[in-house]
Design a protein around this motif. Structure first.
Motif, PDB file in Angstrom:
ATOM      1  N   GLU A  96     -92.259  16.328  47.787  1.00 60.48           N
ATOM      2  CA  GLU A  96     -93.007  16.901  48.904  1.00 60.48           C
ATOM      3  C   GLU A  96     -94.255  16.075  49.192  1.00 60.48           C
ATOM      4  O   GLU A  96     -94.922  15.589  48.280  1.00 60.48           O
ATOM      5  N   ALA A  97     -94.554  15.921  50.506  1.00 62.60           N
ATOM      6  CA  ALA A  97     -95.752  15.199  50.953  1.00 62.60           C
ATOM      7  C   ALA A  97     -96.551  16.132  51.854  1.00 62.60           C
ATOM      8  O   ALA A  97     -96.136  16.422  52.983  1.00 62.60           O
ATOM      9  N   ASN A  98     -97.668  16.594  51.378  1.00 65.31           N
ATOM     10  CA  ASN A  98     -98.513  17.522  52.129  1.00 65.31           C
ATOM     11  C   ASN A  98     -99.500  16.720  52.983  1.00 65.31           C
ATOM     12  O   ASN A  98    -100.374  16.027  52.458  1.00 65.31           O
ATOM     13  N   VAL A  99     -99.354  16.812  54.319  1.00 63.28           N
ATOM     14  CA  VAL A  99    -100.202  16.045  55.236  1.00 63.28           C
ATOM     15  C   VAL A  99    -101.184  16.945  55.991  1.00 63.28           C
ATOM     16  O   VAL A  99    -101.838  16.495  56.935  1.00 63.28           O
ATOM     17  N   GLU A 100    -101.301  18.186  55.580  1.00 65.30           N
ATOM     18  CA  GLU A 100    -102.126  19.145  56.311  1.00 65.30           C
ATOM     19  C   GLU A 100    -103.569  18.654  56.449  1.00 65.30           C
ATOM     20  O   GLU A 100    -104.263  18.370  55.477  1.00 65.30           O
ATOM     21  N   GLY A 101    -104.019  18.529  57.732  1.00 68.98           N
ATOM     22  CA  GLY A 101    -105.401  18.196  58.029  1.00 68.98           C
ATOM     23  C   GLY A 101    -105.817  16.770  57.748  1.00 68.98           C
ATOM     24  O   GLY A 101    -107.007  16.445  57.844  1.00 68.98           O
TER      25      GLY A 101
END
Length: 466
Positions: A183-188
């Motif tokens: 998973e790659a979290n790109v939030e914000g």
């Protein structure tokens, strides 16, 4: 005769005495050092020779926690005091594996204490589930979570240490694995980052598989997330070439979409205000209808700038450029004679427009351009001197004659044929009796004619009513 040895004298009594002494000793021991038991729980069973199974391409799982045993040790109290859990050993030798997939558990005390010890266990077999071992290779997929900050997009999300994963384990479990995901979290996010995330296994229904019996070649993956700034800019275009005879370009060139969203580093976007499609991409040569060209806008993006997919779900980078082409239309109208000027009239003559003869002009152009023309406001001139030169005349002759009218027209409209007007030529009989202005002041018919002649000679317009 030799006498019997005294050692055998009263042999029965002697044996009885020994037995009695032993009994007394046992009684004494049991009183001072009684036999007792000690229970040791959760003793791990050591698996031996497991390679006999795994080397055959098999794998196993211990069932019902049978690799843990409760051991009871029975011995004299003095012996038990010298035993602890680490001295208790439980082993299962896979060379003794039965057809029912069980292995007997052997119990022992690791050190010799010189005394009789009784060791028993709560279970006597390790129960196994045995099946074939399977190995597979998967591509590590990246699941993007969240969205970057407004005005930014994710340019790319890539694994930097390879995208292949090898898993192995029981066939029943390995066959369930459908995807390997990081998973790659790109939030914000507003800038690029590198992260390390665990690799998770999922079945076809999206359920995570967490069994420890599946072995992964790597457990984490390094992921590089590239973030770019976005900017919406207009797209403009023009056209080249001449349409077929009888047709003209309206000058209207449209783009669909007429605005696109691009992405890049801040310095690459700073001076980018529009994308211009060159005129030679849209050729109108010999066209008789609208020309539509699909142009790949990516060819005109500057270095370091890329196209995003935010211009529309169905936008594939190709812009439809439409250049309008319409047929030319002819129109014939009557000019206002009051707006036709007579110039360079020779001395001694009066030249006036014949009010009985209409002055017609035929125009050609696009319908919209013709509709925009107010013919009553068109201006024209008749250069008498030029007309005489063109016709090889040195003097005028009295009477009616046709002269060419030069008309000023907008660039987008052309004149078809020659515009002519009928004029009346009279000799000026008042030339030796004062000026035309003085004659006009006298109020005689001759004065009016002289005034008209003087006005014509001065380059003023002759009234349409003579």
């Amino acid at each position: 005769m030799k006498k019997p040895s005294k050692i055998f004298n009263n042999i029965g009594l002697k044996i009885l005495a020994v037995m009695f002494s032993a009994l007394l000793w046992l009684i004494s021991v049991n009183i001072n050092d009684p036999v007792d038991t000690e229970v040791y729980r959760n003793i791990p069973v050591e698996m031996e020779n497991t390679s006999l199974l795994t080397d055959e391409g098999m794998t196993y799982e211990v069932l019902d926690d049978t690799d843990r045993v409760t051991v009871t040790v029975r011995a004299n109290r003095s012996v038990l005091e010298n035993i602890n859990a680490s001295d208790v050993t439980a082993t299962a030798d896979f060379s003794e594996l039965s057809f029912t997939n069980t292995v007997p558990i052997r119990l022992s005390i690791s050190r010799s204490l010189g005394s009789q010890i009784e060791v028993t266990g709560s279970i006597d077999m390790v129960r196994l589930e045995v099946e074939e071992r399977q190995e597979r290779q998967l591509v590590i997929e990246i699941d993007q979570i969240g969205t970057p900050a407004d005005g930014y997009i994710v340019s790319s999300v890539l694994t930097t240490d390879g995208n292949a994963l090898r898993i192995s384990g029981p066939q029943s479990l390995v066959s369930q694995v459908d995807r390997a995901v990081v998973e790659a979290n790109v939030e914000g996010l507003t800038e690029s980052i590198n992260i390390s995330e665990p690799i998770r296994l999922y079945d076809a229904d999206g359920n995570e598989i967490t069994s420890s019996r599946i072995t992964k070649s790597v457990s984490t993956s390094n992921v590089s997330i590239s973030i770019l700034q976005t900017k919406e800019i207009p797209v403009t275009a023009s056209a080249s070439g001449e349409p077929a005879d009888g047709y003209a370009a309206t000058g209207e060139v449209t783009c669909a979409p007429d605005r696109i969203t691009v992405a890049g580093r801040n310095n690459a976007l700073a001076n980018l205000t529009e994308i211009v499609i060159p005129a030679d991409e849209v050729d109108l040569t010999d066209a008789t209808e609208d020309v539509v060209e699909l142009i790949d806008i990516r060819e005109y993006l500057p270095d370091g700038v890329s196209l995003t997919n935010t211009s529309g779900d169905d936008f594939n980078g190709r812009v439809a450029v439409t250049a309008k082409v319409e047929p030319l239309v002819d129109m014939t109208r009557q000019m206002n004679q009051s707006r036709i000027l007579l110039q360079n009239v020779p001395d001694g003559y009066q030249v006036t427009l014949d009010s009985q003869e209409a002055v017609s002009i035929r125009l050609r152009g696009l319908q919209a351009d013709l509709n925009a023309i107010d013919v009553s406001q068109l201006s024209g001139t008749i250069d008498v001197s030029d007309w005489m030169q063109e016709n090889g005349l040195t003097e005028l002759t009295e009477g009616e004659m046709e002269m060419e009218v030069a008309v000023a027209l907008p660039d987008n409209v052309t004149q078809i044929g020659t515009v002519t007007a009928v004029v009346n030529v009279l000799a000026d009989t008042t030339a030796n009796h004062g000026t035309a202005g003085e004659a006009a002041a006298a109020g005689t018919p001759e004065s009016a004619a002289a005034g008209a002649a003087e006005s014509a000679a001065a380059g003023t317009a002759a009234p349409a009513n003579g």
